[in-house]
Design a protein around this motif. Structure first.
Motif, PDB file in Angstrom:
ATOM      1  N   PRO A  27       0.687  -1.249  -0.071  1.00 28.19           N
ATOM      2  CA  PRO A  27       0.058  -0.151   0.181  1.00 28.19           C
ATOM      3  C   PRO A  27       0.982   1.289  -0.139  1.00 28.19           C
ATOM      4  O   PRO A  27       2.117   1.071   0.238  1.00 28.19           O
ATOM      5  N   PRO A  28       0.383   2.331  -0.294  1.00 25.14           N
ATOM      6  CA  PRO A  28       1.282   3.548  -0.458  1.00 25.14           C
ATOM      7  C   PRO A  28       1.885   4.116   0.616  1.00 25.14           C
ATOM      8  O   PRO A  28       3.102   4.270   0.332  1.00 25.14           O
ATOM      9  N   LEU A  29       1.262   4.013   1.545  1.00 24.77           N
ATOM     10  CA  LEU A  29       2.169   4.488   3.176  1.00 24.77           C
ATOM     11  C   LEU A  29       3.215   3.726   3.275  1.00 24.77           C
ATOM     12  O   LEU A  29       4.406   4.077   3.478  1.00 24.77           O
ATOM     13  N   LEU A  30       2.984   2.428   3.441  1.00 22.03           N
ATOM     14  CA  LEU A  30       3.856   1.427   3.502  1.00 22.03           C
ATOM     15  C   LEU A  30       5.246   1.562   2.681  1.00 22.03           C
ATOM     16  O   LEU A  30       6.268   1.358   2.849  1.00 22.03           O
ATOM     17  N   SER A  31       4.603   1.695   1.412  1.00 25.62           N
ATOM     18  CA  SER A  31       5.648   1.824   0.408  1.00 25.62           C
ATOM     19  C   SER A  31       6.493   2.827   0.378  1.00 25.62           C
ATOM     20  O   SER A  31       8.031   2.939   0.017  1.00 25.62           O
ATOM     21  N   SER A  32       6.290   3.935   1.003  1.00 20.57           N
ATOM     22  CA  SER A  32       7.143   5.253   1.550  1.00 20.57           C
ATOM     23  C   SER A  32       7.581   5.203   2.837  1.00 20.57           C
ATOM     24  O   SER A  32       8.938   6.014   2.606  1.00 20.57           O
ATOM     25  N   VAL A  33       7.323   4.546   3.810  1.00 25.97           N
ATOM     26  CA  VAL A  33       7.769   4.498   5.233  1.00 25.97           C
ATOM     27  C   VAL A  33       8.824   3.364   5.344  1.00 25.97           C
ATOM     28  O   VAL A  33       9.789   3.647   6.046  1.00 25.97           O
ATOM     29  N   ILE A  34       8.761   2.293   4.811  1.00 28.26           N
ATOM     30  CA  ILE A  34       9.399   1.098   4.931  1.00 28.26           C
ATOM     31  C   ILE A  34      10.540   0.837   3.934  1.00 28.26           C
ATOM     32  O   ILE A  34      11.602   0.293   4.158  1.00 28.26           O
ATOM     33  N   LEU A 169      -4.101   5.954  14.419  1.00 25.36           N
ATOM     34  CA  LEU A 169      -3.520   5.585  13.269  1.00 25.36           C
ATOM     35  C   LEU A 169      -2.308   4.655  13.787  1.00 25.36           C
ATOM     36  O   LEU A 169      -2.144   4.501  15.076  1.00 25.36           O
ATOM     37  N   PRO A 170      -2.010   3.969  12.805  1.00 25.01           N
ATOM     38  CA  PRO A 170      -0.871   2.897  13.074  1.00 25.01           C
ATOM     39  C   PRO A 170       0.347   3.409  13.329  1.00 25.01           C
ATOM     40  O   PRO A 170       0.548   4.785  13.335  1.00 25.01           O
ATOM     41  N   THR A 171       1.316   2.769  13.823  1.00 30.83           N
ATOM     42  CA  THR A 171       2.375   3.173  14.395  1.00 30.83           C
ATOM     43  C   THR A 171       3.347   3.627  13.101  1.00 30.83           C
ATOM     44  O   THR A 171       3.974   4.780  13.330  1.00 30.83           O
ATOM     45  N   TYR A 172       3.167   2.960  12.079  1.00 28.20           N
ATOM     46  CA  TYR A 172       3.794   3.405  10.902  1.00 28.20           C
ATOM     47  C   TYR A 172       3.762   4.873  10.403  1.00 28.20           C
ATOM     48  O   TYR A 172       4.218   5.672   9.540  1.00 28.20           O
ATOM     49  N   ALA A 173       2.604   5.315  10.820  1.00 28.55           N
ATOM     50  CA  ALA A 173       2.105   6.800  10.538  1.00 28.55           C
ATOM     51  C   ALA A 173       3.199   7.770  11.195  1.00 28.55           C
ATOM     52  O   ALA A 173       3.242   8.844  10.571  1.00 28.55           O
ATOM     53  N   LEU A 174       3.757   7.444  12.224  1.00 25.67           N
ATOM     54  CA  LEU A 174       4.798   8.339  12.587  1.00 25.67           C
ATOM     55  C   LEU A 174       5.739   8.941  11.469  1.00 25.67           C
ATOM     56  O   LEU A 174       6.026   9.987  11.884  1.00 25.67           O
ATOM     57  N   THR A 175       6.092   7.939  10.584  1.00 24.18           N
ATOM     58  CA  THR A 175       7.235   8.426   9.625  1.00 24.18           C
ATOM     59  C   THR A 175       6.416   9.696   8.773  1.00 24.18           C
ATOM     60  O   THR A 175       7.037  10.715   8.638  1.00 24.18           O
ATOM     61  N   ALA A 176       5.246   9.382   8.449  1.00 26.81           N
ATOM     62  CA  ALA A 176       4.558  10.510   7.584  1.00 26.81           C
ATOM     63  C   ALA A 176       4.328  11.558   8.572  1.00 26.81           C
ATOM     64  O   ALA A 176       4.352  12.806   7.910  1.00 26.81           O
ATOM     65  N   SER A 219      13.938  -6.045   9.398  1.00 25.45           N
ATOM     66  CA  SER A 219      14.682  -5.433  10.038  1.00 25.45           C
ATOM     67  C   SER A 219      14.348  -3.813  10.360  1.00 25.45           C
ATOM     68  O   SER A 219      14.524  -3.139  11.287  1.00 25.45           O
ATOM     69  N   TYR A 220      14.127  -3.258   9.131  1.00 31.30           N
ATOM     70  CA  TYR A 220      13.635  -2.156   8.899  1.00 31.30           C
ATOM     71  C   TYR A 220      12.065  -1.799   9.570  1.00 31.30           C
ATOM     72  O   TYR A 220      11.931  -0.661  10.297  1.00 31.30           O
ATOM     73  N   ALA A 221      11.240  -2.405   9.611  1.00 28.40           N
ATOM     74  CA  ALA A 221       9.808  -2.416   9.941  1.00 28.40           C
ATOM     75  C   ALA A 221       9.938  -2.319  11.360  1.00 28.40           C
ATOM     76  O   ALA A 221       9.082  -1.597  12.057  1.00 28.40           O
ATOM     77  N   ARG A 243      17.012   7.443   8.849  1.00 29.38           N
ATOM     78  CA  ARG A 243      15.927   8.392   9.274  1.00 29.38           C
ATOM     79  C   ARG A 243      14.653   7.888   8.595  1.00 29.38           C
ATOM     80  O   ARG A 243      13.921   8.705   7.645  1.00 29.38           O
ATOM     81  N   MET A 244      14.126   6.601   8.451  1.00 29.61           N
ATOM     82  CA  MET A 244      13.062   6.073   7.931  1.00 29.61           C
ATOM     83  C   MET A 244      11.790   6.798   8.203  1.00 29.61           C
ATOM     84  O   MET A 244      11.245   6.517   9.261  1.00 29.61           O
TER      85      MET A 244
END
Length: 244
Positions: A27-34, A169-176, A219-221, A243-244
């Motif tokens: 999905p777009p956000l995971l494509s950009s943050v991980i 929102l989910p944790t990975y939204a922290l990067t956005a 490892s990055y996730a 700085r992911m």
């Protein structure tokens, strides 16, 4: 004989991860943050293998993997999705995102009951995240009426920054979120988690290259997951490496 020797050498190169191609759907956000940093790290180690990134919705990801149009997929998927096998990458907690300086951020811990009467910036009901939010709110006996319903996490963050509400929102939204004047904290009572996984089609063996790529992505996730019940300033929450 030359053609046969060439074919055998190609197989050896693939097995040795010297050449090949991996098609990954996400999905777009995971494509950009991980994936960007993970792909860069993979290219450094295996420069002969090309990564083809396909960003699309969750249902399309499953269909692409099952049909063989993608070698693997990344995301969160329903337990009822058939034809796929899963490899756990990280466990993702739902977090509360607030405008900077919001009173809730001063609390030592924030629970779902603290969201009573707050304007909520929610994702649409087609989102799996929205389903988790609704289930958790019901478990906390919390009536939540969204002030806004949006399709994209980045839109939700922009509305939060403008002071129009809070968002779960989910944790990975922290990067956005590093692009917005917002802060986040883990929600408790209950803590809601979900699995971010790598999928491939059932009944098909994964190549050595895909296995190596999956390990790097994992490892990055895992760097995106903060400790539970620890307040996180979204503007400073990125992993130090890349700085992911």
């Amino acid at each position: 004989m030359e053609d046969l020797e060439h074919a055998v050498q190609n197989v050896r190169d693939l097995a040795a991860r010297r050449r090949g191609r991996i098609r990954v759907a996400a999905p777009p956000l995971l494509s950009s943050v991980i994936l960007p940093q993970a792909i860069a790290a993979f290219h450094n180690e295996y420069p002969g293998i090309t990564i083809e990134l396909i960003d699309k919705g969750t249902e399309e990801i499953v269909a692409s993997v099952v049909a063989g149009n993608a070698d693997c997929g990344l995301g969160t998927f329903s337990p009822t999705d058939e034809g796929i096998e899963r490899t756990l990458l990280m466990r993702d907690n739902l977090m509360l995102f607030c405008p900077e300086g919001h009173p809730l951020l001063a609390h030592p811990a924030v629970s779902w009951s603290d969201l009573h009467d707050l304007p909520l910036i929610a994702l649409t009901r087609t989102s799996g995240i929205r389903l988790l939010v609704d289930v958790a709110a019901e478990a906390a006996q919390l009536s939540m009426k969204p002030a806004f319903e949006v399709s994209l996490i980045t839109t939700a963050l922009a509305l939060v920054e403008a002071g129009l509400g809070v968002s779960v929102l989910p944790t990975y939204a922290l990067t956005a979120a590093r692009h917005y004047a917002v802060s986040a904290t883990v929600l408790g009572d209950p803590v809601v988690s979900r699995d971010v996984v790598m999928i491939h089609a059932s009944g098909r063996s994964t190549s050595p290259a895909v296995n190596s790529f999956s390990a790097i992505v994992r490892s990055y996730a895992q760097k995106l997951t903060p400790l539970r019940n620890v307040k996180v300033d979204a503007s400073a929450s990125q992993p130090a490496h890349g700085r992911m």
